[in-house]
Design an enzyme around this catalytic site. Structure first.
Site, PDB file in Angstrom:
ATOM      1  NE  ARG A  63       8.973  52.555  20.406  1.00  0.00           N
ATOM      2  CZ  ARG A  63       8.057  52.027  19.615  1.00  0.00           C
ATOM      3  NH1 ARG A  63       6.972  52.692  19.317  1.00  0.00           N
ATOM      4  NH2 ARG A  63       8.235  50.843  19.100  1.00  0.00           N
ATOM      5  CB  SER A  80       7.495  47.005  28.929  1.00  0.00           C
ATOM      6  OG  SER A  80       7.657  48.256  28.318  1.00  0.00           O
ATOM      7  CE  LYS A  92       8.687  47.410  22.594  1.00  0.00           C
ATOM      8  NZ  LYS A  92       8.682  47.952  23.961  1.00  0.00           N
TER       9      LYS A  92
END
Length: 209
Positions: A41, A109, A138
């Site tokens: 990520r 997601s 996040k």
């Protein structure tokens, strides 16, 4: 094609969360703990630097029989020959991701029942679900979903679920017991003084089914 089976821990490498340690050092500790899937990520690196890191991670994951998933970036995933890509609700649509990735893994997601149903209906290999307990790594725009909603999602879809968001060594058993196939943990692992030891303790907490 055989159904996807995810390991109990979905490790995530985010260069911004490593407390200044090199990605190579973090990877070495994660592999020493026995991880079997890793998501890369990256939010702030230039594309060329992201690709270089992805290629190094691909070489390491191959040598440790570990799947590599690239977050958000289909181009990077294809360029480094990753095993798959993970897309958010604001990324390219699943249909496009599937067309570009072919038979490789595509995860999506999700944050509610409707999104989970849609992801399964449209061919996602697995869904991420959260944020479970809120998160500091996040900004999702969604409040904590909690284990009860996770149970509802588990009852509604057949594909694997990766729970994410605020999960740590203290609460990880709750998400496994609520039906998550895998738990994604970022800050509690990457922020640990001893990443390998922390990861091993988390894996050891997995209930025997």
């Amino acid at each position: 094609m055989a159904a996807l089976v995810l390991p109990p821990l979905y490790a995530i490498l985010d260069p911004e969360q490593t407390k200044g340690r090199s990605c190579e050092t973090v990877l070495r500790e994660l592999f020493a703990a026995g991880i079997a899937i890793l998501q890369l990520r990256v939010k702030t690196l230039a594309a060329s630097d992201f690709l270089a890191l992805a290629q190094r991670a691909r070489a390491e994951t191959r040598s440790h029989d570990c799947k590599l998933i690239v977050n958000d970036r289909i181009d990077i995933a294809l360029a480094c020959e990753a095993d798959g890509v993970h897309l958010g609700q604001d990324d390219l649509p699943l249909s496009v991701g599937r067309k570009l990735m072919g038979s490789k893994l595509v995860g999506i997601s999700t944050h509610d029942l409707e999104q989970a149903h849609e992801a399964e209906r449209n061919g996602a290999d697995y869904i991420g679900f959260g944020p479970m307990f809120g998160t500091t790594t996040k900004t999702t725009g969604y409040g904590a979903r909690g284990v009860e909603m996770l149970r509802q999602i588990r009852a509604a879809v057949k594909i694997p679920i990766v729970a994410i968001g605020g999960i740590n060594e203290r609460n990880v058993r709750q998400v496994w017991q609520a039906g998550a196939d895998s738990a994604a943990i970022i800050s509690d692992i990457l922020g640990a003084d001893d990443i390998a030891a922390k990861t091993k303790r988390i894996l050891a907490a997995r209930p025997i089914v």
